[in-house]
Design a protein around this motif. Structure first.
Motif, PDB file in Angstrom:
ATOM      1  N   ALA A 103      34.451 -31.973  23.723  1.00  0.00           N
ATOM      2  CA  ALA A 103      34.766 -33.032  24.689  1.00  0.00           C
ATOM      3  C   ALA A 103      35.785 -32.525  25.698  1.00  0.00           C
ATOM      4  CB  ALA A 103      35.304 -34.257  23.962  1.00  0.00           C
ATOM      5  N   GLN A 104      36.778 -31.783  25.224  1.00  0.00           N
ATOM      6  CA  GLN A 104      37.786 -31.233  26.133  1.00  0.00           C
ATOM      7  C   GLN A 104      37.164 -30.202  27.073  1.00  0.00           C
ATOM      8  OE1 GLN A 104      40.956 -29.099  24.233  1.00  0.00           O
ATOM      9  NE2 GLN A 104      42.276 -29.228  26.006  1.00  0.00           N
ATOM     10  N   ASP A 105      36.237 -29.418  26.563  1.00  0.00           N
ATOM     11  CA  ASP A 105      35.567 -28.399  27.379  1.00  0.00           C
ATOM     12  C   ASP A 105      34.458 -28.977  28.247  1.00  0.00           C
ATOM     13  OD1 ASP A 105      37.107 -26.373  26.436  1.00  0.00           O
ATOM     14  OD2 ASP A 105      35.624 -25.570  25.065  1.00  0.00           O
ATOM     15  N   GLN A 106      34.264 -30.280  28.171  1.00  0.00           N
ATOM     16  CA  GLN A 106      33.191 -30.957  28.892  1.00  0.00           C
ATOM     17  C   GLN A 106      31.837 -30.359  28.515  1.00  0.00           C
ATOM     18  OE1 GLN A 106      34.166 -30.844  33.034  1.00  0.00           O
ATOM     19  NE2 GLN A 106      36.160 -31.779  32.719  1.00  0.00           N
ATOM     20  N   ALA A 107      31.654 -30.136  27.214  1.00  0.00           N
ATOM     21  CA  ALA A 107      30.445 -29.500  26.727  1.00  0.00           C
ATOM     22  C   ALA A 107      29.619 -30.426  25.841  1.00  0.00           C
ATOM     23  CB  ALA A 107      30.804 -28.232  25.960  1.00  0.00           C
ATOM     24  N   LEU A 113      24.710 -32.393  31.779  1.00  0.00           N
ATOM     25  CA  LEU A 113      24.701 -31.045  31.236  1.00  0.00           C
ATOM     26  C   LEU A 113      23.266 -30.530  31.102  1.00  0.00           C
ATOM     27  CD1 LEU A 113      26.787 -29.024  30.024  1.00  0.00           C
ATOM     28  CD2 LEU A 113      26.136 -29.920  27.807  1.00  0.00           C
ATOM     29  N   GLN A 114      22.387 -31.372  30.607  1.00  0.00           N
ATOM     30  CA  GLN A 114      20.994 -30.970  30.457  1.00  0.00           C
ATOM     31  C   GLN A 114      20.375 -30.613  31.801  1.00  0.00           C
ATOM     32  OE1 GLN A 114      19.323 -34.371  28.532  1.00  0.00           O
ATOM     33  NE2 GLN A 114      20.118 -33.830  26.516  1.00  0.00           N
ATOM     34  N   LYS A 115      20.691 -31.404  32.826  1.00  0.00           N
ATOM     35  CA  LYS A 115      20.095 -31.189  34.138  1.00  0.00           C
ATOM     36  C   LYS A 115      20.720 -30.005  34.872  1.00  0.00           C
ATOM     37  CE  LYS A 115      19.257 -33.417  38.578  1.00  0.00           C
ATOM     38  NZ  LYS A 115      19.525 -34.587  39.403  1.00  0.00           N
ATOM     39  N   ASN A 116      22.043 -29.934  34.927  1.00  0.00           N
ATOM     40  CA  ASN A 116      22.716 -28.957  35.784  1.00  0.00           C
ATOM     41  C   ASN A 116      23.028 -27.624  35.120  1.00  0.00           C
ATOM     42  OD1 ASN A 116      22.863 -30.630  38.142  1.00  0.00           O
ATOM     43  ND2 ASN A 116      24.355 -31.846  37.012  1.00  0.00           N
ATOM     44  N   GLN A 120      17.100 -28.496  32.630  1.00  0.00           N
ATOM     45  CA  GLN A 120      15.996 -29.232  32.039  1.00  0.00           C
ATOM     46  C   GLN A 120      15.621 -30.395  32.949  1.00  0.00           C
ATOM     47  OE1 GLN A 120      17.590 -30.437  28.271  1.00  0.00           O
ATOM     48  NE2 GLN A 120      17.282 -28.437  27.320  1.00  0.00           N
ATOM     49  N   LYS A 121      14.388 -30.827  32.823  1.00  0.00           N
ATOM     50  CA  LYS A 121      13.948 -31.995  33.579  1.00  0.00           C
ATOM     51  C   LYS A 121      14.412 -33.229  32.816  1.00  0.00           C
ATOM     52  CE  LYS A 121      10.026 -33.851  35.983  1.00  0.00           C
ATOM     53  NZ  LYS A 121       8.607 -33.698  36.295  1.00  0.00           N
ATOM     54  N   VAL A 122      15.255 -34.040  33.463  1.00  0.00           N
ATOM     55  CA  VAL A 122      15.872 -35.192  32.801  1.00  0.00           C
ATOM     56  C   VAL A 122      15.550 -36.443  33.594  1.00  0.00           C
ATOM     57  CG1 VAL A 122      18.068 -36.195  32.082  1.00  0.00           C
ATOM     58  CG2 VAL A 122      17.738 -33.736  31.965  1.00  0.00           C
ATOM     59  N   GLU A 123      15.209 -37.503  32.871  1.00  0.00           N
ATOM     60  CA  GLU A 123      14.932 -38.781  33.506  1.00  0.00           C
ATOM     61  C   GLU A 123      16.214 -39.357  34.100  1.00  0.00           C
ATOM     62  OE1 GLU A 123      12.040 -40.587  33.777  1.00  0.00           O
ATOM     63  OE2 GLU A 123      10.942 -38.851  32.998  1.00  0.00           O
TER      64      GLU A 123
END
Length: 131
Positions: A103-107, A113-116, A120-123
């Motif tokens: 959470a601290q690492d924004q991970a 995260l999935q998109k950028n 990945q293709k994310v809805e």
């Protein structure tokens, strides 16, 4: 150990030189070779530990996901030591730390995260709400 005139240190060095595996002097030479520049004098230096820590942090900074906290600490005007002191003094269990650090690492695995990061293709959230 190389420059000691103590008979016990000399005996330990002689024994260590005989070892094929797990030799202290051979491990020391390998670490120096890996982390120090050739011919660099380590006397007066605090040792190899700060060099190893800096290399690890540099490796984290080069990754797109891991080590975001290091990148953010460089951008902001904050006391870096105070910002991470809680981790050293909190006496957290490993499981708890494993939940907090991402959470601290924004991970955390979010749609962003999935998109950028993972490409990945994310809805889109609005499209999901309208369903």
């Amino acid at each position: 150990m190389n420059n000691s005139k103590d008979k016990y240190v000399t005996l330990v060095k002689h024994y260590d030189d005989q070892q094929q595996k797990y030799s202290i002097t051979k491990e020391n030479a390998a670490i120096k070779e890996k982390y120090l520049l050739a011919g660099q004098d380590n006397e007066g230096n605090k040792g190899v530990k700060p060099i190893i820590e800096n290399k690890r942090i540099d490796e984290l900074r080069s990754k797109p996901l891991h080590g975001q906290v290091f990148k953010q600490l460089e951008k902001l005007v904050v006391n870096k030591n105070a910002s991470i002191a809680w981790l050293k003094s909190a006496s957290l269990k490993g499981e708890t730390e494993n939940l907090i650090i991402p959470a601290q690492d924004q991970a955390l695995n979010t749609r962003y995260l999935q998109k950028n990061i993972f490409k990945q293709k994310v809805e889109c959230v609005e499209r999901l709400r309208n369903m």
